[in-house]
Motif scaffolding. Structure first.
Motif, PDB file in Angstrom:
ATOM      1  N   PHE A  34      66.089  21.767  44.668  1.00  0.00           N
ATOM      2  CA  PHE A  34      64.927  22.470  45.208  1.00  0.00           C
ATOM      3  C   PHE A  34      64.222  23.264  44.104  1.00  0.00           C
ATOM      4  CE2 PHE A  34      66.074  22.073  49.763  1.00  0.00           C
ATOM      5  CZ  PHE A  34      67.402  21.712  49.649  1.00  0.00           C
ATOM      6  N   TYR A  36      61.468  26.588  43.956  1.00  0.00           N
ATOM      7  CA  TYR A  36      60.747  27.648  44.647  1.00  0.00           C
ATOM      8  C   TYR A  36      59.898  28.424  43.641  1.00  0.00           C
ATOM      9  CZ  TYR A  36      63.775  27.207  48.783  1.00  0.00           C
ATOM     10  OH  TYR A  36      64.434  26.756  49.899  1.00  0.00           O
ATOM     11  N   GLN A  38      57.937  32.327  43.114  1.00  0.00           N
ATOM     12  CA  GLN A  38      57.849  33.697  43.612  1.00  0.00           C
ATOM     13  C   GLN A  38      56.705  34.417  42.909  1.00  0.00           C
ATOM     14  OE1 GLN A  38      61.129  36.380  42.745  1.00  0.00           O
ATOM     15  NE2 GLN A  38      60.844  37.431  44.695  1.00  0.00           N
ATOM     16  N   LEU A  44      60.194  34.093  48.228  1.00  0.00           N
ATOM     17  CA  LEU A  44      60.147  32.782  47.572  1.00  0.00           C
ATOM     18  C   LEU A  44      59.408  31.786  48.461  1.00  0.00           C
ATOM     19  CD1 LEU A  44      62.588  34.218  46.149  1.00  0.00           C
ATOM     20  CD2 LEU A  44      63.486  31.919  45.763  1.00  0.00           C
ATOM     21  N   PHE A  46      58.646  27.710  49.039  1.00  0.00           N
ATOM     22  CA  PHE A  46      59.151  26.377  48.753  1.00  0.00           C
ATOM     23  C   PHE A  46      58.072  25.512  48.104  1.00  0.00           C
ATOM     24  CE2 PHE A  46      61.341  22.483  49.231  1.00  0.00           C
ATOM     25  CZ  PHE A  46      60.509  21.568  49.848  1.00  0.00           C
ATOM     26  N   LYS A  49      61.471  19.349  47.010  1.00  0.00           N
ATOM     27  CA  LYS A  49      62.911  19.100  46.987  1.00  0.00           C
ATOM     28  C   LYS A  49      63.190  17.633  46.751  1.00  0.00           C
ATOM     29  CE  LYS A  49      63.417  18.635  52.024  1.00  0.00           C
ATOM     30  NZ  LYS A  49      64.046  19.236  53.249  1.00  0.00           N
TER      31      LYS A  49
ATOM     32  N   ASP B   1      54.829  33.625  55.614  1.00  0.00           N
ATOM     33  CA  ASP B   1      56.259  33.606  55.318  1.00  0.00           C
ATOM     34  C   ASP B   1      57.079  33.008  56.459  1.00  0.00           C
ATOM     35  OD1 ASP B   1      55.829  36.690  53.585  1.00  0.00           O
ATOM     36  OD2 ASP B   1      56.207  34.745  52.694  1.00  0.00           O
ATOM     37  N   LEU B  43      68.962  34.496  42.652  1.00  0.00           N
ATOM     38  CA  LEU B  43      69.350  34.926  43.981  1.00  0.00           C
ATOM     39  C   LEU B  43      70.798  34.550  44.232  1.00  0.00           C
ATOM     40  CD1 LEU B  43      66.133  34.573  44.226  1.00  0.00           C
ATOM     41  CD2 LEU B  43      66.605  34.529  46.683  1.00  0.00           C
ATOM     42  N   PHE B  90      66.654  39.476  50.358  1.00  0.00           N
ATOM     43  CA  PHE B  90      65.833  38.477  51.031  1.00  0.00           C
ATOM     44  C   PHE B  90      66.624  37.813  52.144  1.00  0.00           C
ATOM     45  CE2 PHE B  90      62.018  38.362  48.624  1.00  0.00           C
ATOM     46  CZ  PHE B  90      62.368  38.723  47.335  1.00  0.00           C
ATOM     47  N   THR B 101      65.187  22.613  54.156  1.00  0.00           N
ATOM     48  CA  THR B 101      64.647  23.651  53.302  1.00  0.00           C
ATOM     49  C   THR B 101      64.935  25.024  53.884  1.00  0.00           C
ATOM     50  OG1 THR B 101      62.882  22.173  52.597  1.00  0.00           O
ATOM     51  CG2 THR B 101      62.511  24.538  52.286  1.00  0.00           C
ATOM     52  N   GLN B 102      65.265  25.966  53.015  1.00  0.00           N
ATOM     53  CA  GLN B 102      65.364  27.358  53.427  1.00  0.00           C
ATOM     54  C   GLN B 102      64.016  28.034  53.184  1.00  0.00           C
ATOM     55  OE1 GLN B 102      68.710  29.512  51.806  1.00  0.00           O
ATOM     56  NE2 GLN B 102      70.133  27.851  52.251  1.00  0.00           N
ATOM     57  N   TYR B 103      63.559  28.812  54.162  1.00  0.00           N
ATOM     58  CA  TYR B 103      62.306  29.552  54.052  1.00  0.00           C
ATOM     59  C   TYR B 103      62.618  31.034  54.027  1.00  0.00           C
ATOM     60  CZ  TYR B 103      60.159  25.105  55.063  1.00  0.00           C
ATOM     61  OH  TYR B 103      59.781  23.790  55.000  1.00  0.00           O
ATOM     62  N   PHE B 104      61.926  31.744  53.125  1.00  0.00           N
ATOM     63  CA  PHE B 104      62.293  33.112  52.827  1.00  0.00           C
ATOM     64  C   PHE B 104      61.339  34.134  53.431  1.00  0.00           C
ATOM     65  CE2 PHE B 104      65.792  32.897  49.792  1.00  0.00           C
ATOM     66  CZ  PHE B 104      65.840  31.530  49.572  1.00  0.00           C
ATOM     67  N   GLY B 105      61.903  35.287  53.764  1.00  0.00           N
ATOM     68  CA  GLY B 105      61.113  36.420  54.198  1.00  0.00           C
ATOM     69  C   GLY B 105      60.533  37.165  53.005  1.00  0.00           C
TER      70      GLY B 105
END
Lengths: 114, 113
Positions: A34, A36, A38, A44, A46, A49, B1, B43, B90, B101-105
């Motif tokens: 993946f 990301y 920022q 973060l 996306f 991937k 977000d 992270l 986070f 997929t991971q989605y972040f705050g």
């Protein structure tokens, strides 16, 4: 132990030039990779991937990345950089077939100058 | 977000005090995660949840506990904050495990004096 390396803390590019942000990984199984981005004081976002299939993956904002199994790399690229691409970029890996964590690299700061 | 909110967004506290951070999602995703971000470390996963009342430890779980009583809320608690827990925290969510997929705050900046 699985790990991700981003060998450059910072990459400097002139606007309009191609950019590459490097990522290499070390895992014992099939990797899911993946990228990301920022922006300052943000979470973060996306970008793209690689799970399986075509080694060239296209993502958001014109970014793409190439999975190279023999070199264990997943470099992020863009043909023509924009000043607005300036941000912190993270590569991450997860191992297939296990309940492994998402392992992040330490991040690469991209600076695009006009 | 991606329908994720974190509260508070900023907090300053003193060593030894308890602190609870909240992550709230509106996506009805099964998996939720807490990470901390520190310079030079990227992270790192603290704890994660794979369903209501189902949680597990991550890479850096010492000094932290979590709870998930509802799908939409995942709480991170520092029982007795220390200066080494000064960080940006986070929350992330995903609908699946391996390939999703991971989605972040937006993050919570915590300072422990």
């Amino acid at each position: 132990a699985q790990s991700v390396a981003q060998p450059e803390d910072q990459v400097n590019v002139a606007e309009g030039n191609p950019l590459t942000v490097k990522c290499t990984y070390s895992v014992s199984g099939n990797p899911y990779l993946f990228w990301y981005v920022q922006y300052p004081n943000r979470g973060l976002q996306f970008l793209l991937k690689y799970i399986t299939g075509d080694n060239l993956v296209k993502g958001s904002y014109g970014f793409e990345a190439e999975f190279n199994k023999s070199q264990t790399s997943f470099h992020l690229k863009k043909p023509s950089a924009l000043v607005s691409d300036s941000a912190l970029y993270f590569c991450a890996v997860r191992i297939g077939g296990s309940q492994g964590n998402l392992i992040f690299g330490k991040g690469t700061k991209l600076s695009v100058k006009p | 977000d991606a329908g994720i909110t974190q509260s508070p967004r900023h907090k300053v506290t003193e060593t030894g005090t308890p602190v609870t951070l909240r992550c709230h999602q509106t996506e009805n995703h099964r998996y939720m995660y807490w990470y901390r971000q520190d310079p030079g470390h990227g992270l790192r996963l603290i704890h994660y949840s794979y369903g209501v009342k189902d949680t597990d430890k991550g890479e850096v779980s010492d000094g932290y506990s979590v709870s998930r009583s509802k799908t939409e809320d995942f709480l991170l608690t520092l029982e007795s904050a220390t200066s080494s827990q000064t960080s940006v925290y986070f929350c992330a969510i995903s609908d699946g495990w391996e390939t999703d997929t991971q989605y972040f705050g937006p993050g919570t900046r915590l300072t422990v004096l």
